[in-house]
Design an enzyme around this catalytic site. Structure first.
Site, mmCIF file in Angstrom:
data_model
loop_
_atom_site.group_PDB
_atom_site.id
_atom_site.type_symbol
_atom_site.label_atom_id
_atom_site.label_comp_id
_atom_site.label_asym_id
_atom_site.label_seq_id
_atom_site.Cartn_x
_atom_site.Cartn_y
_atom_site.Cartn_z
ATOM 1 N N LYS A 83 -15.583 9.780 5.142
ATOM 2 C CA LYS A 83 -14.756 9.380 4.037
ATOM 3 C C LYS A 83 -15.656 8.563 3.232
ATOM 4 C CE LYS A 83 -12.200 4.531 2.466
ATOM 5 N NZ LYS A 83 -11.785 3.309 3.272
ATOM 6 N N GLY A 142 -8.925 -4.981 -0.287
ATOM 7 C CA GLY A 142 -7.983 -6.197 0.639
ATOM 8 C C GLY A 142 -7.476 -6.538 -0.540
ATOM 9 N N ALA A 189 -7.070 1.444 -1.286
ATOM 10 C CA ALA A 189 -7.380 0.429 -1.123
ATOM 11 C C ALA A 189 -6.398 -0.454 -2.350
ATOM 12 C CB ALA A 189 -9.174 0.456 -1.461
ATOM 13 N N GLY A 190 -6.262 -1.113 -2.192
ATOM 14 C CA GLY A 190 -5.255 -2.434 -3.095
ATOM 15 C C GLY A 190 -4.376 -2.557 -3.523
ATOM 16 N N ASN A 220 -5.311 -0.080 4.740
ATOM 17 C CA ASN A 220 -5.396 -1.210 5.789
ATOM 18 C C ASN A 220 -5.351 -2.770 5.494
ATOM 19 O OD1 ASN A 220 -9.446 -1.201 7.753
ATOM 20 N ND2 ASN A 220 -7.114 -2.356 8.435
ATOM 21 N N THR A 221 -6.188 -3.404 5.279
ATOM 22 C CA THR A 221 -5.483 -4.982 5.044
ATOM 23 C C THR A 221 -4.203 -5.162 4.755
ATOM 24 O OG1 THR A 221 -7.848 -5.513 4.046
ATOM 25 C CG2 THR A 221 -6.191 -7.221 3.524
#
Lengths: 259, 70
Positions: free
Chosen positions: A100, A161, A187-188, A209-210
């Site tokens: 990635k 995040g 992301a996001g 992830n977050t």
């Protein structure tokens, strides 16, 4: 959902939810959350081995590379040169040719440096790596990345995040119509409905992830994300009804009791 | 001899090979990648690559991290 497998560069992915391994309390929680999410792809960073504390546990003792597809990332790289160096080391570790690719352009937004990403992608594709680039939700950059040999692109939903969710669904739709490779939203996203929306739009997978690791109860959120992806994917394949301004009755008028 | 290992100065026996260094550090070589003076050392050359005084080594592996992580 094997019959709905996602295939990238000949690799079959059984889950459309991909997860990161950062920000968890410990490896035990990481493992539990990943299991609850049903993801078969986990992304990991490439870092110096701790030579002082040799007894320290390793992530791969918890995440079995035989069970999960390991997706090394170049997180933290700000130049094409650093990203290429990191990606080549990841490939040399011998687990996978997947990477990635992330080349960050700015500390505050963590938005990708698209120009440097293109440069790094070009070099890594040449070296035989399977490059999945993290990119702005920009159809033109996505097309350029596909043109140089990226078998999928990973546009952001919002800043890494941030949990803001899909900021520009129309750009994602345009990307999907511009390139003929899988689109993985990266992301996001903040919660299960964000993930469902991405899948309803027709995106092929979501990496996050977050949103799981930072939730009050990461294990439950991991499950929620799993169902969000499944619901969104099914809804996309089922084909939603068009949006209309006025009502359409769902009960027949015929046979109503009269005055 | 003194070498730089993951950014830190370390004392190592003269002429130690990459494989011997990894064994000395108790690092499983299957999961790492090694750079010697910024050049990747292929795994099959670990046994024959000797480290010299002043060399700089990076030994990396996969760590936790999703997007941006330190």
């Amino acid at each position: 959902m094997i019959d709905d497998a996602l295939i990238i560069a000949g690799i079959e992915f059984n889950s459309r939810l991909w997860v990161g391994t950062g920000k968890y309390k410990d490896f035990a929680e990481t493992k539990k959350a990943i299991e609850a999410s049903g993801a078969d792809v986990v992304t990991v960073s490439v870092r110096r081995v701790n030579i002082i504390d040799k007894g320290k546990e390793n992530l791969l003792d918890y995440i079995d590379p035989k069970k999960y597809k390991i997706l090394p990332n170049t997180a933290g790289c700000y130049t094409a040169k650093d990203a290429v160096r990191t990606a080549m080391l990841a490939a040399e570790a011998g687990i996978t040719k997947l990477v990635k690719l992330e080349v960050i352009g700015d500390e505050k937004t963590l938005f990708p440096d698209n120009e440097a990403t293109l440069e790094a992608a070009k070099a890594l594709v040449k070296e035989g790596l399977i490059v999945l680039p993290y990119v702005s939700d920009d159809p033109i950059v996505a097309r350029k990345l596909v043109d140089i040999g990226c078998p999928a692109v990973m546009p952001l939903a919002a800043p890494i995040g941030s949990g803001l969710g899909i900021r520009n669904p129309y750009n994602l739709l345009i990307i999907m119509q511009t390139v003929k490779v899988p689109i993985i939203v990266d992301a996001g996203v903040g919660t299960a409905s964000d993930v469902a929306l991405a899948m309803e739009l027709g995106c092929d997978a979501v990496l996050l992830n977050t949103a799981i690791a930072g939730a009050k109860d990461p294990i439950s959120m991991a499950q929620a994300m799993k169902y969000g992806v499944l619901a969104g994917r099914l809804a996309y394949k089922a084909g939603r009804i068009p949006k209309k301004l006025y009502a359409t009755a769902s009960s027949p008028i015929e046979g109503m009791i009269g005055n | 001899m003194t070498i730089t290992l993951n950014g830190e100065k370390k004392q190592m026996p003269d002429g130690i090979t990459v494989i011997a260094l990894l064994e000395f550090l108790k690092i499983q070589r299957q999961r790492v990648a090694v750079e010697l003076n910024r050049e990747i050392v292929k795994k099959d050359l670990y046994g024959t690559t000797a480290i010299k005084e002043g060399d700089s080594l990076e030994v990396v592996s996969f760590m936790a991290g999703g997007g941006f992580e330190f």
